[in-house]
Design an enzyme around this catalytic site. Structure first.
Site, mmCIF file in Angstrom:
data_model
loop_
_atom_site.group_PDB
_atom_site.id
_atom_site.type_symbol
_atom_site.label_atom_id
_atom_site.label_comp_id
_atom_site.label_asym_id
_atom_site.label_seq_id
_atom_site.Cartn_x
_atom_site.Cartn_y
_atom_site.Cartn_z
ATOM 1 N N ARG A 135 0.834 -1.199 0.000
ATOM 2 C CA ARG A 135 0.000 0.000 0.000
ATOM 3 C C ARG A 135 0.867 1.246 0.000
ATOM 4 O O ARG A 135 1.744 1.376 0.855
ATOM 5 C CB ARG A 135 -0.873 -0.029 1.250
ATOM 6 C CG ARG A 135 -2.237 0.507 1.016
ATOM 7 C CD ARG A 135 -3.230 0.181 2.117
ATOM 8 N NE ARG A 135 -2.845 -0.654 3.204
ATOM 9 C CZ ARG A 135 -2.812 -0.221 4.477
ATOM 10 N NH1 ARG A 135 -3.101 1.011 4.791
ATOM 11 N NH2 ARG A 135 -2.469 -1.064 5.441
ATOM 12 N N GLY A 202 -8.698 -9.605 -3.738
ATOM 13 C CA GLY A 202 -9.575 -8.451 -3.909
ATOM 14 C C GLY A 202 -10.947 -8.852 -4.413
ATOM 15 O O GLY A 202 -11.208 -10.032 -4.703
ATOM 16 N N GLU A 232 -14.362 -17.523 -6.678
ATOM 17 C CA GLU A 232 -14.783 -17.356 -5.280
ATOM 18 C C GLU A 232 -16.294 -17.180 -5.156
ATOM 19 O O GLU A 232 -16.875 -17.450 -4.108
ATOM 20 C CB GLU A 232 -14.040 -16.144 -4.712
ATOM 21 C CG GLU A 232 -13.883 -16.178 -3.218
ATOM 22 C CD GLU A 232 -13.048 -15.015 -2.690
ATOM 23 O OE1 GLU A 232 -12.320 -14.380 -3.470
ATOM 24 O OE2 GLU A 232 -13.151 -14.751 -1.485
#
Ligand code: 6MZ
Length: 357
Positions: A135, A202, A232
């Site tokens: 990040r 994500g 997913e």
């Protein structure tokens, strides 16, 4: 052991075991291969960060997320996540990110997560491959490189046989951001730092997977292991799944909605599947898995296919690795009713799935 309060299906399974059975699980050498750093921060650590953050917000007023938004995020976590959709789950993270926006707070949370998994007389696991998304926070001067170095400093306080780091790429990243993350992972690995793999994670429906392929190829050429969140949700398309399988991953996360052909491909390629039972059961509305009994783990067990039992995000799913193993051993319907020998074999498969194995 873990300071995360266990609740929900994993707690019910744990409560159904005798002390001797819990002891058996604790003593098994286990590997945690799928744990997101920012989803695994002990609540008490987030709380102290929130208290400090409010003081800062009221004093210097440098906050980018209001302290009431953070407080409500923390309250939601404390109450446990009643996931309406798996997409809403991702809304939990902005509050956590606001609290961990400097190298100092990243170091603090990484250390707490590592300790939670690895320290104390009864560590949750023998080995942890922690994962996190680099990040950059311009307002605090933290770069992606500094983020990963900070986490690695904490990981490397443990010997190599106990802890390593996976660098995650988020499906929402741009081409340039993905390239930067892989470059960071590659550079640090070349310097002898303990980055062992790259991951794709994500929001499951975001992004163009074709764009990511070259970045994962670069990572593979650099000797990094590849793991991908795949299929997913039921809304993940077949094209998305096939594209991801073409990256030739060493491991897969979740792999919940594979069809017969893609399951066959995964079994043929002997790709280890990271399975997160509580996470899947709790992602309710999209019913990633309606019940433990219907979980795709059954299929892999039947085919003696390589799996690793993992926690995913211990904080919102209110679990730990011992409790996830309890879901294997507890009698049905609270658990899968496996024998101790079967559970020991699964733990061995998890250890065999390490990128360092
Ligand atoms: C996909 C997930 C996830 O990387 O900031 N993440 N991605 N599926 C999941 N299953 C429920 N759980 C967590 O940790 C938080 C990030 O991990 C990813 C999300 O991108 C989330 O923002 P790090 O340490």
């Amino acid at each position: 052991m873990s300071s995360v309060a266990v609740a929900g299906p994993a707690k019910d399974a744990l409560d159904a075991l005798s002390p001797a059975q819990v002891d058996f699980i604790k003593r098994l050498p286990k590997a945690e291969l799928h744990a997101h750093l920012n989803g695994s921060i002990p609540l008490h650590v987030l709380r102290s960060l929130a208290l400090e953050y409010s003081e800062k917000a009221h004093g210097l007023n440098s906050a980018t997320v209001s302290s009431s938004a953070i407080e409500s995020g923390i309250q939601a976590l404390q109450a446990g996540v009643n996931l309406d959709t798996i997409h809403s789950f991702f809304d939990l993270f902005p509050a956590i990110y606001a609290l961990t926006s400097t190298p100092e707070t990243v170091a603090r949370t990484a250390r707490a997560v590592l300790e939670d998994f690895l320290d104390g007389p009864e560590p949750q696991c023998a080995y942890l491959e922690l994962r996190s998304t680099p990040r950059a926070v311009p307002s605090s001067g933290m770069t992606r490189l500094a983020y990963v170095e900070t986490v690695l400093d904490e990981v490397e306080r443990y010997p190599p046989e106990r802890a390593a780091l996976i660098v995650s790429l988020d499906r929402r990243m741009s081409d340039a951001e993905a390239a930067e993350c892989v470059a960071v992972a590659k550079k640090l690995k070349a310097e002898g730092r303990r980055v062992v793999g790259v991951d794709l994670c994500g929001s499951p429906l975001a992004g163009d997977m074709a764009m990511f392929k070259k970045h994962f190829e670069t990572a593979r050429e650099a000797g990094l292991g590849i793991t991908l969140h795949i299929a997913e949700t039921p809304d993940n398309t077949r094209e998305d799944t096939l594209e991801l399988l073409s990256f030739k991953p060493n491991r897969l996360g979740h792999a919940t909605f594979l069809d017969d052909e893609t399951i066959h491909a995964v079994v043929q390629a002997d790709t280890c599947i990271e399975l997160c039972l509580s996470s899947n059961i709790l992602a309710r509305r999209c019913k990633t898995v309606p019940s433990l009994d219907a979980h795709h783990i059954r299929h892999y067990l039947k085919h003696n296919h390589r799996i690793a039992i993992c926690t995913d995000d211990a904080l919102p799913f209110r679990t730990n690795l011992v409790a996830e193993y309890a879901l294997l051993l507890a009698p049905r319907p609270l658990g899968l009713g496996l024998s101790e020998a079967e559970v020991a074999r699964i733990a061995e498969m998890g250890m065999g799935g390490r990128f360092t194995a």
